[in-house]
Design a protein around this motif. Structure first.
Motif, PDB file in Angstrom:
ATOM      1  N   ILE A   1      27.735  20.213  21.266  1.00 16.87           N
ATOM      2  CA  ILE A   1      27.269  20.865  22.502  1.00 16.87           C
ATOM      3  C   ILE A   1      25.913  20.315  22.918  1.00 16.87           C
ATOM      4  O   ILE A   1      25.680  19.997  24.093  1.00 16.87           O
ATOM      5  CB  ILE A   1      27.195  22.398  22.301  1.00 16.87           C
ATOM      6  N   VAL A   2      25.008  20.168  21.950  1.00 17.21           N
ATOM      7  CA  VAL A   2      23.674  19.669  22.294  1.00 17.21           C
ATOM      8  C   VAL A   2      23.749  18.231  22.808  1.00 17.21           C
ATOM      9  O   VAL A   2      23.086  17.886  23.774  1.00 17.21           O
ATOM     10  CB  VAL A   2      22.716  19.781  21.086  1.00 17.21           C
ATOM     11  N   CYS A   3      24.611  17.421  22.173  1.00 12.33           N
ATOM     12  CA  CYS A   3      24.718  16.039  22.648  1.00 12.33           C
ATOM     13  C   CYS A   3      25.227  15.989  24.079  1.00 12.33           C
ATOM     14  O   CYS A   3      24.691  15.266  24.920  1.00 12.33           O
ATOM     15  CB  CYS A   3      25.652  15.229  21.746  1.00 12.33           C
ATOM     16  N   LEU A   4      26.244  16.796  24.354  1.00 15.40           N
ATOM     17  CA  LEU A   4      26.745  16.866  25.732  1.00 15.40           C
ATOM     18  C   LEU A   4      25.609  17.264  26.675  1.00 15.40           C
ATOM     19  O   LEU A   4      25.428  16.679  27.742  1.00 15.40           O
ATOM     20  CB  LEU A   4      27.865  17.899  25.839  1.00 15.40           C
ATOM     21  N   SER A   5      24.843  18.275  26.246  1.00 19.02           N
ATOM     22  CA  SER A   5      23.757  18.765  27.104  1.00 19.02           C
ATOM     23  C   SER A   5      22.702  17.691  27.299  1.00 19.02           C
ATOM     24  O   SER A   5      22.149  17.551  28.390  1.00 19.02           O
ATOM     25  CB  SER A   5      23.104  19.996  26.494  1.00 19.02           C
TER      26      SER A   5
ATOM     27  N   MET B   1      11.401  11.090  22.674  1.00 17.03           N
ATOM     28  CA  MET B   1      11.195  12.516  22.902  1.00 17.03           C
ATOM     29  C   MET B   1      12.536  13.217  23.040  1.00 17.03           C
ATOM     30  O   MET B   1      12.770  14.281  22.489  1.00 17.03           O
ATOM     31  CB  MET B   1      10.373  12.685  24.189  1.00 17.03           C
ATOM     32  N   MET B   2      13.432  12.571  23.802  1.00 17.12           N
ATOM     33  CA  MET B   2      14.769  13.110  24.019  1.00 17.12           C
ATOM     34  C   MET B   2      15.483  13.315  22.692  1.00 17.12           C
ATOM     35  O   MET B   2      16.065  14.360  22.436  1.00 17.12           O
ATOM     36  CB  MET B   2      15.521  12.065  24.843  1.00 17.12           C
ATOM     37  N   LEU B   3      15.400  12.291  21.870  1.00 15.56           N
ATOM     38  CA  LEU B   3      16.071  12.331  20.579  1.00 15.56           C
ATOM     39  C   LEU B   3      15.494  13.456  19.726  1.00 15.56           C
ATOM     40  O   LEU B   3      16.216  14.263  19.148  1.00 15.56           O
ATOM     41  CB  LEU B   3      15.864  10.979  19.878  1.00 15.56           C
ATOM     42  N   ALA B   4      14.164  13.500  19.701  1.00 14.61           N
ATOM     43  CA  ALA B   4      13.485  14.526  18.911  1.00 14.61           C
ATOM     44  C   ALA B   4      13.867  15.905  19.427  1.00 14.61           C
ATOM     45  O   ALA B   4      14.169  16.818  18.648  1.00 14.61           O
ATOM     46  CB  ALA B   4      11.980  14.329  18.978  1.00 14.61           C
TER      47      ALA B   4
ATOM     48  N   ILE C   1      19.157  21.201  18.053  1.00 16.53           N
ATOM     49  CA  ILE C   1      20.309  21.385  17.167  1.00 16.53           C
ATOM     50  C   ILE C   1      19.926  22.309  16.010  1.00 16.53           C
ATOM     51  O   ILE C   1      20.624  23.265  15.693  1.00 16.53           O
ATOM     52  CB  ILE C   1      20.815  20.031  16.615  1.00 16.53           C
ATOM     53  N   LEU C   2      18.767  22.035  15.428  1.00 17.66           N
ATOM     54  CA  LEU C   2      18.329  22.854  14.297  1.00 17.66           C
ATOM     55  C   LEU C   2      18.042  24.281  14.739  1.00 17.66           C
ATOM     56  O   LEU C   2      18.511  25.251  14.152  1.00 17.66           O
ATOM     57  CB  LEU C   2      17.069  22.252  13.667  1.00 17.66           C
ATOM     58  N   LEU C   3      17.252  24.388  15.839  1.00 21.07           N
ATOM     59  CA  LEU C   3      16.820  25.700  16.312  1.00 21.07           C
ATOM     60  C   LEU C   3      18.018  26.556  16.689  1.00 21.07           C
ATOM     61  O   LEU C   3      18.099  27.738  16.361  1.00 21.07           O
ATOM     62  CB  LEU C   3      15.936  25.489  17.539  1.00 21.07           C
ATOM     63  N   ALA C   4      18.941  25.930  17.398  1.00 21.12           N
ATOM     64  CA  ALA C   4      20.065  26.700  17.925  1.00 21.12           C
ATOM     65  C   ALA C   4      21.164  26.861  16.889  1.00 21.12           C
ATOM     66  O   ALA C   4      21.864  27.863  16.866  1.00 21.12           O
ATOM     67  CB  ALA C   4      20.610  26.027  19.182  1.00 21.12           C
ATOM     68  N   GLY C   5      21.303  25.875  16.008  1.00 17.02           N
ATOM     69  CA  GLY C   5      22.458  25.880  15.123  1.00 17.02           C
ATOM     70  C   GLY C   5      22.245  26.579  13.799  1.00 17.02           C
ATOM     71  O   GLY C   5      23.176  27.151  13.236  1.00 17.02           O
ATOM     72  N   LEU C   6      21.015  26.545  13.289  1.00 14.31           N
ATOM     73  CA  LEU C   6      20.790  27.018  11.926  1.00 14.31           C
ATOM     74  C   LEU C   6      21.246  28.459  11.712  1.00 14.31           C
ATOM     75  O   LEU C   6      22.020  28.734  10.808  1.00 14.31           O
ATOM     76  CB  LEU C   6      19.312  26.887  11.551  1.00 14.31           C
ATOM     77  N   TYR C   7      20.753  29.343  12.571  1.00 15.28           N
ATOM     78  CA  TYR C   7      21.039  30.747  12.308  1.00 15.28           C
ATOM     79  C   TYR C   7      22.529  31.079  12.416  1.00 15.28           C
ATOM     80  O   TYR C   7      23.086  31.659  11.479  1.00 15.28           O
ATOM     81  CB  TYR C   7      20.185  31.645  13.207  1.00 15.28           C
ATOM     82  N   PRO C   8      23.167  30.685  13.537  1.00 15.68           N
ATOM     83  CA  PRO C   8      24.608  30.981  13.629  1.00 15.68           C
ATOM     84  C   PRO C   8      25.397  30.373  12.466  1.00 15.68           C
ATOM     85  O   PRO C   8      26.288  31.021  11.913  1.00 15.68           O
ATOM     86  CB  PRO C   8      25.024  30.345  14.952  1.00 15.68           C
ATOM     87  N   SER C   9      25.058  29.150  12.063  1.00 18.79           N
ATOM     88  CA  SER C   9      25.789  28.534  10.957  1.00 18.79           C
ATOM     89  C   SER C   9      25.579  29.320   9.681  1.00 18.79           C
ATOM     90  O   SER C   9      26.511  29.539   8.903  1.00 18.79           O
ATOM     91  CB  SER C   9      25.305  27.105  10.726  1.00 18.79           C
TER      92      SER C   9
END
Ligand SMILES: Nc1ncnc2c1ncn2[C@@H]1O[C@H](COP(=O)(O)OP(=O)(O)OP(=O)(O)O)[C@@H](O)[C@H]1O
Ligand SMILES: [Mg+2]
Lengths: 803, 225
Positions: free
Chosen positions: A350-354, A389-392, A398-406
């Motif tokens: 999802i993040v890559c698409l975004s 910057m984009m990559l970072a 990914i980490l911020l959004a993905g960690l907790y739900p995972s």
């Protein structure tokens, strides 16, 4: 294994179309917005960093300490240059003097009088030593081209404008201010736009030495002009603090012997702070405060945080539906880390698409942002820095959004997960979600309040009463010489013949201007006062043309040199004079000049930008400074009148370009930066609010699905649509109110500090806060309402059967 | 193969304590086909979950192939589970986002089988379960019986030594149910140990032995002839 992850990820994105859409929209807008803000901020931070000696370059500046206040000046007295070189022989110094509004005449084949150009952004009389300090690339010639008098160096762009192409320009002659003949002796490569030293037209400093009096450039210790700048290059071993100590001794030696009413000190200003220090005038086109950049960075951070919060909220909410899948996978032997990796990879997809979408959005929007932020550089997205910057940003998101739900999902107990779907309505998930919603609403409310305050302040300023008439006054400028002055009276008579012209005044400055010409002065044969007086020079019709009100006496008589003076109320107040009439007939003098009788007292008008207080002011007439022609126009037939004025101008001053501007437009330029900033704030605050609504919409949609059965039962039991709406909006309303109480002190403190930058400012009334809370509750209700009404209107039988 | 002694499982909620398994002891030998029966709430599913290493007991001993596993942590249990045990549920529990083929392939991915071998294995079992022609369909596109066949295929694809089935025919009509029972019997004849929870005396007759439970204890064991 990864292929499998991505396959499932892709399918679950497709299956949860609505949620994926919300997530991708929010994330891509968020990433694009942050990226654009990053580009703006990093552009501002990049000023002059291309200089190889960036860390070792300083400007010698001046501090003037008066009894009550301190003023700063980016320049030094002209005489200080030589003294600096003698007293501090180990430092490389280089000086330049900037002049604005000069005219150059370039010979032209088709035009006998030559093509004329007004140099509004300035020319520099520059020492070749400057090029030992700053590094520039030359197309032809080098620093030596500026060694001899009457030499001029152009940059490629200007040379092309003047001569068609720069190769043609070398060796050609041109005339400066109809008086100085100059030979093109070098061509400079275009200087990057991100500089506070926008070198484009350079004249050798030796030339200025010969024509000093024409440009108010006297080699003495008495006057300090912000246009005369001395730069210094320190040796790698030297410490700025040591040099500052030496400069303190230098100041004591040279200034303390002079008897003035202030204590003057020189010190070093690092090149790295020149773009950010508002205390000093700039040679470039603007100064940006670090606070502004910090604010913009924070907004960028907020926006991306909000998008992540949306993601977390929706994913944890959705995890209820996914518990079964997780359960099955666990039964089949997947362990926690594998599941964790799977859900992280979904986030990654999802993040890559975004990110890809964000690139597209940023690419489309960048030109507009460049325009708003007045970035002239041909910026592109595809620099290593922005790509990095984009990559970072992608990784962090990914980490911020993905960690907790995972974490939450992979922790599910398989048995409970398989048994029923209602697993993750666990207390922790819900309270985290509430916390995140509160955070989002706090941020949006702070942004709403801040934007509302900033916009009102800008409106206040642009509509503020200056105390003079600012509409319909046309201002013509020329760099005056005796020729101009000798023709002034006849010129004025001709102008007054034009039906659309009401009055004409020759003066040195408009009533409100960024002029900083001030002097020490004495009143009524007393010793010099402890504060300075601002000076403007004008003829008698100044009062009429700008609508200045006199509260006592009359306008000063018109004469070639100063004979009578007018002062403003603020001056009297500072002198402790209560009755304006008492001042009439008293004498005043500036510096060591003649004593002049005060004949009129002017009602206060704003002497400078509204960031500053009204200054004590003295107006007297002196033809040799009155280069501006102010023309008060009647409002009808403006274009026709303008044309007539231009004709008269051409007839009187064929050697001078016609460059009119309107007084009110000049004033608007004072606040251009604020105007642009408030536009930036509006756009990005709007985006942040939009993203938080998006998240709210997602949450409510989810809630609606979850509550289908409950709503069905309630309806069967007789609940009304209104009561169901309440069921949906109650929780969010409470959360908004909680966030309001967090947002108020934050926003109050922020905007209170910001408003303190302005002397004339609005008060932080409760209305801003009321607007914020009602605004966000309304926005939330509208968002919630649509979904809730649809859920409550659904057929209850269907709702019940579907479970 | 399985030897449990005095196994206890107690569910505690704020108000009540439910003894789901009350010092239960059972042995299952390799190659056996055992049916577990009993009234609703007597602890059958709880027992099966523990036998399948999905849950751990509160007390007692559980030897799986002579290894004490009663207090294995989650990671170790997952490891043992994915190599040795297959599950079949009443509600099929297929992943809706994956095709038939991919659902069956999943256990092989988790045990780290190479892609080429996976394809061969999956096709083999799908063939055996006569569902090959539906390999690219999604679970919702299949009938209940077909879905359960896929679930059985998925349970056996790893060649587990033990298959645990919790009411595998509960959601099926009798002809589909019989089909599934035949599948299980075939598997058993090829050497797989099967433990099945069921409410149907008819289905129980496919087994070698019926364990009857009441209130978390075994009350009766009948050996079928
Ligand atoms: N997670 C749990 N929390 C509390 N009590 C539970 C839990 N799971 C099961 N129980 C209780 O444990 C007992 C045994 O449940 P179990 O699911 O094993 O019964 P079952 O024999 O499989 O019944 P059924 O034939 O209806 O499926 C029941 O009384 C049940 O209420
Ligand atoms: Mg059960």
């Amino acid at each position: 294994m990864f292929k499998n992850y991505f396959k499932t990820a892709w399918r679950s994105i497709i299956r949860n179309k609505a949620f994926s859409l919300i997530n991708i929209t929010g994330l891509s807008i968020g990433i694009a917005a942050s990226l654009l803000l990053f580009i703006v901020v990093q552009y501002e931070m990049s000023y002059d960093r291309f200089q190889p000696n960036y860390d070792r370059i300083y400007r010698v500046v001046t501090q003037d300490k008066f009894d009550k206040d301190i003023t700063y000046n980016s320049g030094v007295p002209v005489a200080a240059l030589k003294a600096l070189r003698t007293d501090l022989p180990n430092i490389q110094f280089g000086a330049l003097k900037s002049i604005y509004g000069s005219q150059v005449t370039v010979p032209s084949a088709g035009n006998a009088t030559g093509n004329k150009f007004i140099l509004k952004s300035g020319i520099f009389f520059i020492e070749p030593e400057i090029f030992n300090i700053f590094h520039y690339d030359w197309l032809v010639g080098g620093a030596d081209a500026l060694k001899d008098p009457n030499n001029i160096v152009l940059d490629e762009r200007t040379a092309t404008t003047y001569f068609g192409n720069w190769q043609q320009a070398m060796g050609k002659t041109m005339v400066l201010d109809n008086a100085i003949t100059l030979k093109v002796s070098g061509i400079l490569k275009n200087v990057p736009a991100n500089t506070d030293l926008p070198l484009s037209v350079l004249v050798s400093y030796e030339t200025l030495k010969q024509y000093g009096s024409a440009y108010n450039h006297a080699d003495n210790w008495n006057t300090t002009s912000s246009n005369f700048n001395v730069f210094a290059l320190l040796s790698p071993a030297a410490k700025a603090a040591d040099i500052d100590k030496a400069l303190l001794q230098f100041s004591k030696r040279h200034y303390d012997v002079m008897q003035t009413n202030s204590v003057k000190r020189n010190f070093l200003q690092p090149l790295g702070t020149i773009h950010f220090d508002r205390r000093f005038e700039t040679l470039g086109d603007h100064v940006t405060s670090k606070t502004t950049l910090l604010t913009l960075s924070l907004i960028g951070l907020f926006i991306i945080l909000m998008a992540c919060v949306n993601f977390i909220n929706l994913s944890t909410a959705l995890s209820v539906n996914r518990s079964r899948e997780v359960g099955i996978r666990k039964v089949l032997g997947s362990n926690r880390s594998q599941l964790f990796a799977q859900i992280m990879s979904e986030t990654a997809v999802i993040v890559c698409l975004s990110v890809i979408l964000a690139m597209g959005i940023a690419w489309i929007v960048l030109p507009y942002i460049k325009h708003i932020a007045s970035i002239k550089e041909p910026l592109t997205l595809f620099t290593p820095k922005t790509m990095g910057m984009m990559l970072a940003m992608g990784l962090v998101v990914i980490l911020l959004a993905g960690l907790y739900p995972s974490f939450v999902l992979s922790k599910f107990n398989p048995i409970t997960a398989l048994k029923n779907k209602m697993v993750s309505a666990s207390v922790r998930g819900v309270s985290l979600r509430r916390g995140l919603v509160v955070m989002q609403f706090t941020i949006s409310q702070v942004l709403i309040i801040a934007t509302a305050v900033a916009v009102s302040q800008m409106n206040f300023i642009s509509k503020a009463d200056l105390g003079v008439n600012k509409e319909g006054v046309l201002v013509l400028s020329s760099n005056g010489d005796s020729l101009i002055q000798s023709k002034q009276m006849a010129f004025k008579q001709q102008l007054l013949q034009v039906p659309g012209v009401q009055s004409v005044s020759f003066n040195s400055d408009a009533p409100s201007s960024d002029n900083t010409w001030s002097s020490n002065f004495a009143y009524n044969h007393q010793p010099d006062e402890k504060f300075q007086v601002t000076l403007k020079f004008a003829d008698a019709d100044y009062i009429k043309t700008f609508g200045v009100h006199l509260i006592a006496g009359q306008a000063a008589a018109e004469c070639d040199t100063s004979r009578e003076a007018m002062v403003n109320e603020t001056l009297l107040k500072k002198l402790g004079i209560k009755n304006a009439n008492d001042a009439i007939g008293k004498e005043i003098r500036m510096g060591r000049n003649k004593w002049l009788p005060i004949v009129g007292v002017m009602q206060d008008f704003k002497t400078n930008s509204l960031r500053e207080e009204i200054k004590p002011l003295m107006i007297t007439s002196n033809k040799s400074f009155q280069f501006l022609t102010a023309i008060k126009l009647r409002t009808h037939q403006l274009p026709h009148t303008r044309e007539a004025i231009q004709k008269i101008w051409a007839q009187f001053y064929p050697d001078y370009a016609f460059a009119p501007s309107f007084f009110d437009e000049d004033i608007a330029k004072f606040y251009q930066q604020e105007e642009q900033l408030s536009l930036l704030y509006k756009i990005f605050a709007g985006l942040a609010i939009f993203i938080s609504c998006l998240g709210l919409y997602g949450l409510v949609s989810f809630m609606a699905v979850q509550k289908t059965k409950e709503v069905g039962i309630r309806k069967v039991l007789g609940a009304s649509v209104a009561s169901l709406l309440k069921l949906f909006s109650k929780e969010f309303t409470i959360l908004i109110i909680i966030s309001f109480f967090i947002a108020v002190p934050v926003a109050w403190y922020m905007m209170h500090t910001w408003l303190n930058n302005f002397v004339y400012r609005i008060s932080l009334s409760g209305w801003f806060f009321i607007v914020a809370i009602t605004g966000s509750i309304l926005i939330a209700w509208i968002t919630v309402g649509y979904k809730a009404i649809r859920a409550s209107l659904a057929n209850p039988v269907k709702a019940l059967r579907s479970e | 193969m399985i030897k449990i002694r005095d196994l206890e499982k107690i569910y505690r909620t704020e108000e009540v304590e439910t003894v789901a398994l009350n010092k239960i002891s059972i042995d299952v030998k390799e190659g056996e086909f055992v049916a577990i029966m009993g009234p609703s709430g007597c602890g059958k599913s709880t027992l099966l979950n523990i036998l399948g290493l999905l849950d751990d007991p509160d007390n007692g001993s559980f030897l799986f192939n002579n290894i004490e596993v009663a207090h294995f942590n989650e990671r170790k249990r997952a490891d043992l589970r994915k190599h040795n045990i297959g599950f079949v549920f009443q509600s099929f529990n297929l992943i809706d986002e994956l095709t038939v083929f991919e659902n069956v392939e999943l256990p092989l991915i988790y045990t780290g089988v190479k892609a080429g071998d996976r394809k061969k294995r999956v096709e083999e079992v799908l063939d055996k379960m006569q569902i090959m022609h539906r390999r690219n369909h999604y679970p919702q596109q299949l009938s209940g019986g077909q879905q359960q066949r896929v679930a059985v295929a998925r349970a056996v694809v790893n060649n587990p030594k033990l298959i645990l089935a919790d009411e595998p025919t509960g959601n099926l009509d009798s002809s589909n149910g019989n089909e599934v029972m035949t599948l299980l019997t075939d598997l058993n004849e090829q050497g797989t140990t099967i433990i099945m929870v069921t409410h149907s005396e008819h289905d129980a007759r496919y087994s070698h032995r019926i364990i009857r439970m009441l209130d978390g204890q075994t009350v009766l064991e009948n050996i079928m002839v």
